[in-house]
Design a protein around this motif. Structure first.
Motif, PDB file in Angstrom:
ATOM      1  N   LEU A   1      -3.957  12.440 -10.871  1.00  0.00           N
ATOM      2  CA  LEU A   1      -3.765  12.693  -9.447  1.00  0.00           C
ATOM      3  C   LEU A   1      -2.474  13.468  -9.210  1.00  0.00           C
ATOM      4  O   LEU A   1      -2.452  14.463  -8.481  1.00  0.00           O
ATOM      5  N   MET A   2      -1.397  13.033  -9.854  1.00  0.00           N
ATOM      6  CA  MET A   2      -0.111  13.720  -9.697  1.00  0.00           C
ATOM      7  C   MET A   2      -0.196  15.152 -10.232  1.00  0.00           C
ATOM      8  O   MET A   2       0.348  16.076  -9.618  1.00  0.00           O
ATOM      9  N   LYS A   3      -0.883  15.317 -11.342  1.00  0.00           N
ATOM     10  CA  LYS A   3      -1.026  16.657 -11.919  1.00  0.00           C
ATOM     11  C   LYS A   3      -1.823  17.558 -10.976  1.00  0.00           C
ATOM     12  O   LYS A   3      -1.469  18.731 -10.769  1.00  0.00           O
ATOM     13  N   ALA A   4      -2.892  17.042 -10.406  1.00  0.00           N
ATOM     14  CA  ALA A   4      -3.730  17.818  -9.498  1.00  0.00           C
ATOM     15  C   ALA A   4      -2.951  18.309  -8.275  1.00  0.00           C
ATOM     16  O   ALA A   4      -3.235  19.377  -7.737  1.00  0.00           O
ATOM     17  N   TRP A   5      -1.949  17.532  -7.865  1.00  0.00           N
ATOM     18  CA  TRP A   5      -1.147  17.898  -6.691  1.00  0.00           C
ATOM     19  C   TRP A   5       0.167  18.574  -7.081  1.00  0.00           C
ATOM     20  O   TRP A   5       1.018  18.808  -6.239  1.00  0.00           O
ATOM     21  N   ASP A   6       0.345  18.876  -8.369  1.00  0.00           N
ATOM     22  CA  ASP A   6       1.568  19.514  -8.869  1.00  0.00           C
ATOM     23  C   ASP A   6       2.820  18.717  -8.488  1.00  0.00           C
ATOM     24  O   ASP A   6       3.837  19.280  -8.064  1.00  0.00           O
TER      25      ASP A   6
ATOM     26  N   HIS B   1      -5.428   7.803 -14.552  1.00  0.00           N
ATOM     27  CA  HIS B   1      -5.923   8.215 -13.240  1.00  0.00           C
ATOM     28  C   HIS B   1      -4.766   8.641 -12.334  1.00  0.00           C
ATOM     29  O   HIS B   1      -4.831   9.675 -11.672  1.00  0.00           O
ATOM     30  N   GLU B   2      -3.719   7.863 -12.337  1.00  0.00           N
ATOM     31  CA  GLU B   2      -2.555   8.165 -11.504  1.00  0.00           C
ATOM     32  C   GLU B   2      -1.899   9.477 -11.936  1.00  0.00           C
ATOM     33  O   GLU B   2      -1.559  10.314 -11.092  1.00  0.00           O
TER      34      GLU B   2
ATOM     35  N   LYS C   1       0.836  -1.196   0.000  1.00  0.00           N
ATOM     36  CA  LYS C   1       0.000   0.000   0.000  1.00  0.00           C
ATOM     37  C   LYS C   1       0.873   1.249   0.000  1.00  0.00           C
ATOM     38  O   LYS C   1       1.876   1.313   0.703  1.00  0.00           O
ATOM     39  N   ILE C   2       0.441   2.229  -0.796  1.00  0.00           N
ATOM     40  CA  ILE C   2       1.186   3.496  -0.845  1.00  0.00           C
ATOM     41  C   ILE C   2       0.489   4.592  -0.061  1.00  0.00           C
ATOM     42  O   ILE C   2       1.032   5.681   0.097  1.00  0.00           O
ATOM     43  N   GLY C   3      -0.724   4.315   0.408  1.00  0.00           N
ATOM     44  CA  GLY C   3      -1.429   5.296   1.225  1.00  0.00           C
ATOM     45  C   GLY C   3      -2.402   6.168   0.456  1.00  0.00           C
ATOM     46  O   GLY C   3      -3.020   7.054   1.030  1.00  0.00           O
ATOM     47  N   GLN C   4      -2.538   5.943  -0.819  1.00  0.00           N
ATOM     48  CA  GLN C   4      -3.556   6.604  -1.639  1.00  0.00           C
ATOM     49  C   GLN C   4      -4.588   5.517  -1.956  1.00  0.00           C
ATOM     50  O   GLN C   4      -4.352   4.668  -2.812  1.00  0.00           O
ATOM     51  N   TRP C   5      -5.718   5.534  -1.251  1.00  0.00           N
ATOM     52  CA  TRP C   5      -6.627   4.390  -1.293  1.00  0.00           C
ATOM     53  C   TRP C   5      -7.100   4.037  -2.698  1.00  0.00           C
ATOM     54  O   TRP C   5      -7.228   2.862  -3.026  1.00  0.00           O
ATOM     55  N   GLU C   6      -7.340   5.021  -3.559  1.00  0.00           N
ATOM     56  CA  GLU C   6      -7.780   4.706  -4.919  1.00  0.00           C
ATOM     57  C   GLU C   6      -6.680   3.980  -5.694  1.00  0.00           C
ATOM     58  O   GLU C   6      -6.952   3.015  -6.408  1.00  0.00           O
ATOM     59  N   MET C   7      -5.470   4.451  -5.558  1.00  0.00           N
ATOM     60  CA  MET C   7      -4.358   3.818  -6.262  1.00  0.00           C
ATOM     61  C   MET C   7      -4.080   2.432  -5.685  1.00  0.00           C
ATOM     62  O   MET C   7      -3.794   1.490  -6.428  1.00  0.00           O
ATOM     63  N   ASP C   8      -4.181   2.302  -4.375  1.00  0.00           N
ATOM     64  CA  ASP C   8      -3.999   0.987  -3.762  1.00  0.00           C
ATOM     65  C   ASP C   8      -5.036  -0.004  -4.294  1.00  0.00           C
ATOM     66  O   ASP C   8      -4.712  -1.152  -4.613  1.00  0.00           O
TER      67      ASP C   8
ATOM     68  N   ALA D   1      -6.383  -2.407 -21.233  1.00  0.00           N
ATOM     69  CA  ALA D   1      -7.494  -1.528 -20.874  1.00  0.00           C
ATOM     70  C   ALA D   1      -7.335  -0.989 -19.453  1.00  0.00           C
ATOM     71  O   ALA D   1      -7.504   0.212 -19.224  1.00  0.00           O
ATOM     72  N   TYR D   2      -6.992  -1.862 -18.533  1.00  0.00           N
ATOM     73  CA  TYR D   2      -6.920  -1.404 -17.157  1.00  0.00           C
ATOM     74  C   TYR D   2      -5.695  -0.529 -16.909  1.00  0.00           C
ATOM     75  O   TYR D   2      -5.771   0.454 -16.176  1.00  0.00           O
TER      76      TYR D   2
END
Length: 137
Positions: free
Chosen positions: A63-68, A59-60, A9-16, A51-52
């Motif tokens: 997320l990184m872009k949203a957090w700069d 998605h990942e 787990k990396i601590g980002q529940w969606e990514m996990d 596909a996945y």
């Protein structure tokens, strides 16, 4: 088979959760290889993986872009390298060596997932956690 462990787990529940699905795809391939069904499943597994992975990487990266996240570009380059290697392995499978191709896909994805999650993804997760902590203080 690869068992999902708390340490992945990396601590980002969606990514996990998405990583867990990737582990499941890999385990499905492993089950089919062990049951001598690689010929029957490899194309489906590659299609599902394509596909996945497209969904997960987009998605990942969003997320990184949203957090700069400052290493988005290099992280994205690793994603492209992964996709290029999957394309290369698909060609090996299309060449008729489905069992060898399935084994190579399994080995590559397993190694890549573990290394990528435990080294690269952990970095952006830490960055987001620290930035989130600072913004809520």
């Amino acid at each position: 088979m690869l068992a999902w462990e708390h340490g992945y787990k990396i601590g980002q529940w969606e990514m996990d959760a998405e990583h867990l699905i990737l582990f499941s795809l890999l385990n499905q391939l492993d089950i089919n290889i062990n049951a001598d069904l690689a010929d029957e499943c490899i194309y489906d597994v590659l299609a599902a993986l394509d596909a996945y992975i497209d969904y997960h990487f987009a998605h990942e990266e969003a997320l990184m872009k949203a957090w700069d996240y400052p290493h988005l570009e290099s992280h994205s380059a690793l994603h492209h390298q992964f996709m290029n290697e999957i394309a290369r392995l698909r060609e090996l499978v299309k060449g008729g060596d489905t069992v060898r191709g399935a084994l190579k896909v399994r080995g590559f994805v397993l190694e890549w997932l573990l290394n990528h999650i435990m080294e690269t993804d952990v970095d952006y997760a830490r960055f987001i956690a620290e930035k989130s902590k600072k913004s809520s203080a």
